[in-house]
Design a protein around this motif. Structure first.
Motif, PDB file in Angstrom:
ATOM      1  N   ALA A   1      -1.547  -1.901  18.633  1.00 10.76           N
ATOM      2  CA  ALA A   1      -1.525  -0.484  19.618  1.00 10.76           C
ATOM      3  C   ALA A   1      -0.007   0.373  19.734  1.00 10.76           C
ATOM      4  O   ALA A   1       0.006   1.508  20.176  1.00 10.76           O
ATOM      5  N   ASN A   2       0.751  -0.383  18.431  1.00 11.57           N
ATOM      6  CA  ASN A   2       2.172   0.744  18.368  1.00 11.57           C
ATOM      7  C   ASN A   2       1.335   1.439  17.104  1.00 11.57           C
ATOM      8  O   ASN A   2       2.729   1.508  16.129  1.00 11.57           O
ATOM      9  N   PHE A   3       0.322   1.824  16.891  1.00 14.37           N
ATOM     10  CA  PHE A   3      -0.219   2.639  15.960  1.00 14.37           C
ATOM     11  C   PHE A   3       1.321   3.714  15.591  1.00 14.37           C
ATOM     12  O   PHE A   3       1.263   4.218  14.873  1.00 14.37           O
ATOM     13  N   ASP A   4       1.334   4.844  16.590  1.00 14.38           N
ATOM     14  CA  ASP A   4       2.486   6.389  16.274  1.00 14.38           C
ATOM     15  C   ASP A   4       3.957   4.821  15.715  1.00 14.38           C
ATOM     16  O   ASP A   4       4.233   5.882  14.474  1.00 14.38           O
ATOM     17  N   ASP A   5       4.292   4.295  15.945  1.00  8.54           N
ATOM     18  CA  ASP A   5       5.408   3.515  15.264  1.00  8.54           C
ATOM     19  C   ASP A   5       5.154   3.361  14.154  1.00  8.54           C
ATOM     20  O   ASP A   5       5.819   3.653  13.506  1.00  8.54           O
ATOM     21  N   TYR A   6       4.325   2.547  13.798  1.00  9.88           N
ATOM     22  CA  TYR A   6       4.098   2.397  12.487  1.00  9.88           C
ATOM     23  C   TYR A   6       4.425   3.161  11.992  1.00  9.88           C
ATOM     24  O   TYR A   6       4.817   3.428  10.282  1.00  9.88           O
ATOM     25  N   LYS A   7       3.564   4.641  12.044  1.00  8.05           N
ATOM     26  CA  LYS A   7       3.456   5.505  11.068  1.00  8.05           C
ATOM     27  C   LYS A   7       4.857   6.574  11.258  1.00  8.05           C
ATOM     28  O   LYS A   7       5.112   7.197  10.312  1.00  8.05           O
ATOM     29  N   SER A   8       5.554   6.242  11.837  1.00  8.17           N
ATOM     30  CA  SER A   8       6.803   7.471  11.899  1.00  8.17           C
ATOM     31  C   SER A   8       7.827   6.467  11.465  1.00  8.17           C
ATOM     32  O   SER A   8       8.563   7.341  10.801  1.00  8.17           O
TER      33      SER A   8
ATOM     34  N   MET B   1       1.385  -1.082   0.123  1.00  7.82           N
ATOM     35  CA  MET B   1       0.325   0.088   0.247  1.00  7.82           C
ATOM     36  C   MET B   1       1.100   1.037   0.135  1.00  7.82           C
ATOM     37  O   MET B   1       2.445   1.179   0.772  1.00  7.82           O
ATOM     38  N   MET B   2       0.454   2.518  -0.474  1.00  4.36           N
ATOM     39  CA  MET B   2       1.665   3.758  -0.713  1.00  4.36           C
ATOM     40  C   MET B   2       0.111   4.702  -1.300  1.00  4.36           C
ATOM     41  O   MET B   2      -0.885   4.729  -1.463  1.00  4.36           O
TER      42      MET B   2
ATOM     43  N   VAL C   1      -6.666  -0.807  11.135  1.00  2.00           N
ATOM     44  CA  VAL C   1      -5.748   0.123  11.304  1.00  2.00           C
ATOM     45  C   VAL C   1      -4.287   0.940  10.514  1.00  2.00           C
ATOM     46  O   VAL C   1      -4.247   1.550  10.845  1.00  2.00           O
ATOM     47  N   ILE C   2      -3.865  -0.357   9.971  1.00  2.00           N
ATOM     48  CA  ILE C   2      -2.693  -0.061   9.580  1.00  2.00           C
ATOM     49  C   ILE C   2      -2.511   0.963   8.212  1.00  2.00           C
ATOM     50  O   ILE C   2      -1.794   2.148   8.148  1.00  2.00           O
TER      51      ILE C   2
ATOM     52  N   PHE D   1       7.018   5.254   7.973  1.00  2.00           N
ATOM     53  CA  PHE D   1       6.071   4.359   6.780  1.00  2.00           C
ATOM     54  C   PHE D   1       6.766   5.551   6.380  1.00  2.00           C
ATOM     55  O   PHE D   1       7.577   4.707   4.928  1.00  2.00           O
ATOM     56  N   VAL D   2       6.695   6.773   6.106  1.00  2.00           N
ATOM     57  CA  VAL D   2       8.237   7.520   5.671  1.00  2.00           C
ATOM     58  C   VAL D   2       9.428   7.075   4.895  1.00  2.00           C
ATOM     59  O   VAL D   2       9.412   7.208   3.453  1.00  2.00           O
ATOM     60  N   GLU D   3       9.690   6.108   5.159  1.00  2.00           N
ATOM     61  CA  GLU D   3      11.175   6.438   5.632  1.00  2.00           C
ATOM     62  C   GLU D   3      11.166   4.886   5.108  1.00  2.00           C
ATOM     63  O   GLU D   3      11.926   4.799   3.524  1.00  2.00           O
ATOM     64  N   MET D   4       9.954   3.824   4.984  1.00  2.00           N
ATOM     65  CA  MET D   4      10.026   2.599   4.263  1.00  2.00           C
ATOM     66  C   MET D   4      10.098   2.921   2.545  1.00  2.00           C
ATOM     67  O   MET D   4       9.542   2.514   2.046  1.00  2.00           O
ATOM     68  N   ILE D   5       8.350   4.129   2.498  1.00  2.00           N
ATOM     69  CA  ILE D   5       8.017   4.382   1.581  1.00  2.00           C
ATOM     70  C   ILE D   5       9.474   5.058   0.353  1.00  2.00           C
ATOM     71  O   ILE D   5       9.702   4.531  -0.747  1.00  2.00           O
ATOM     72  N   GLU D   6       9.824   5.903   0.602  1.00  2.00           N
ATOM     73  CA  GLU D   6      11.390   6.699   0.071  1.00  2.00           C
ATOM     74  C   GLU D   6      12.474   5.730   0.056  1.00  2.00           C
ATOM     75  O   GLU D   6      12.637   5.886  -1.650  1.00  2.00           O
ATOM     76  N   THR D   7      12.239   4.386   0.670  1.00  2.00           N
ATOM     77  CA  THR D   7      13.397   3.652   0.243  1.00  2.00           C
ATOM     78  C   THR D   7      13.139   2.431  -0.971  1.00  2.00           C
ATOM     79  O   THR D   7      13.874   1.785  -1.326  1.00  2.00           O
TER      80      THR D   7
END
Length: 288
Positions: A193-200, A52-53, A138-139, A202-208
């Motif tokens: 429960a780790n919603f904020d960790d995923y969000k933080s 997903m992107m 949630v993801i 994700f940006v780096e993962m997409i750019e990579t």
């Protein structure tokens, strides 16, 4: 509700490979690889997807379009064009035991607060969903957009336009069994429960991913915030890769195939690329 379940069913089966770890670095930056040799008349191709992107980040490069056009058949993890498979996905997303009874009071309160705060939707409206489906929902909300694109859906649409047949590496029932063995309820509660960790991250993962850097993507997927374990890797990565590596040669024996699987399945000693090389095939990156 039926529409939501249908959407989550497809997303669920796509998402969990982002939790999986690749175990060996790949020096070459490419998501698209050519498979040839060992008596193949025409080469086949394998492409590593991200499931997903956001639409502004989404792009199918010309090299990928060219390889897709050359191929005679599209093969994905699941066949999302098969109504029976979609029905099975929908069925797998609902539980006979509602979450209000399945979860402990503390877990239910935690997830209800996460949903209310991050999505604005109370947990009671999703009481009949499985934890897998809830985690998928949630993801998707960790992305900073509402228009979400999927490589699998886009490849399926291209195949329809070009009148290419579809193939699949596994069935919904098989994948559901892998999920069940790989992820406990407690693990799924923790992921939600780790919603904020995923969000933080994700940006780096997409750019990579956009840079086609499997080496760097490997490191990101190993981030402890993704919650990968040896057991989840075994069921969701290693066993599936071994099964696919047995099927792929037969599928491409007499025709050129375009295989589209999660990028986490490509690298590593037990990754698809290495497993195919070990069988004697020539596997090389397509750079442009």
């Amino acid at each position: 509700m039926k529409s939501l379940i249908s959407t989550l069913a497809v997303i669920a089966t796509l998402l969990f490979t982002i939790h999986l770890k690749a175990q060996e670095k790949q020096a070459t930056k490419s998501l698209l690889w050519e498979i040839s040799g060992k008596g193949l008349t025409n080469p086949s191709y394998i492409y590593g997807t991200i499931h997903m992107m956001c639409e502004p980040d989404f792009n199918i490069k010309d090299k990928t379009k060219k390889a897709f056009e050359k191929a005679e058949e599209l093969v994905m993890e699941l066949n999302f064009t098969d109504p029976a498979e979609i029905a099975e996905l929908q069925k797998s997303m609902t539980s006979p035991i509602p979450l209000s009874k399945k979860l402990s009071p503390a877990q239910y309160k935690l997830l209800d607060s996460v949903l209310a705060l991050k999505t604005g939707i109370p947990l009671k409206t999703m009481d009949q969903l499985t934890l897998t489906a809830l985690s998928s929902f949630v993801i998707t909300k960790t992305l900073p957009c509402t228009e979400i694109k999927s490589y699998e859906f886009e490849f399926a649409n291209l195949a329809k336009k070009q009148q290419k047949p579809f193939g699949a590496l596994e069935t919904v029932k098989q994948q559901t069994e892998y999920f069940s063995n790989a992820f406990t309820d407690d693990m799924l509660v923790e992921q939600i429960a780790n919603f904020d960790d995923y969000k933080s991250v994700f940006v780096e993962m997409i750019e990579t991913y956009k840079a086609e850097d499997l080496n760097r993507l490997d490191k990101i997927l190993k981030d402890k915030r993704f919650g990968s374990t040896k057991e989840s890797d075994k069921w969701m990565l290693q066993i599936r890769n071994a099964n696919w590596a047995k099927q792929i040669p037969e599928m491409m024996r007499n025709k050129s195939c375009f295989f589209a699987v999660g990028a986490g399945h490509l690298p590593g000693k037990k990754g698809i690329l290495s497993l195919l090389k070990a069988q004697g095939y020539t596997v090389k990156p397509i750079l442009n």
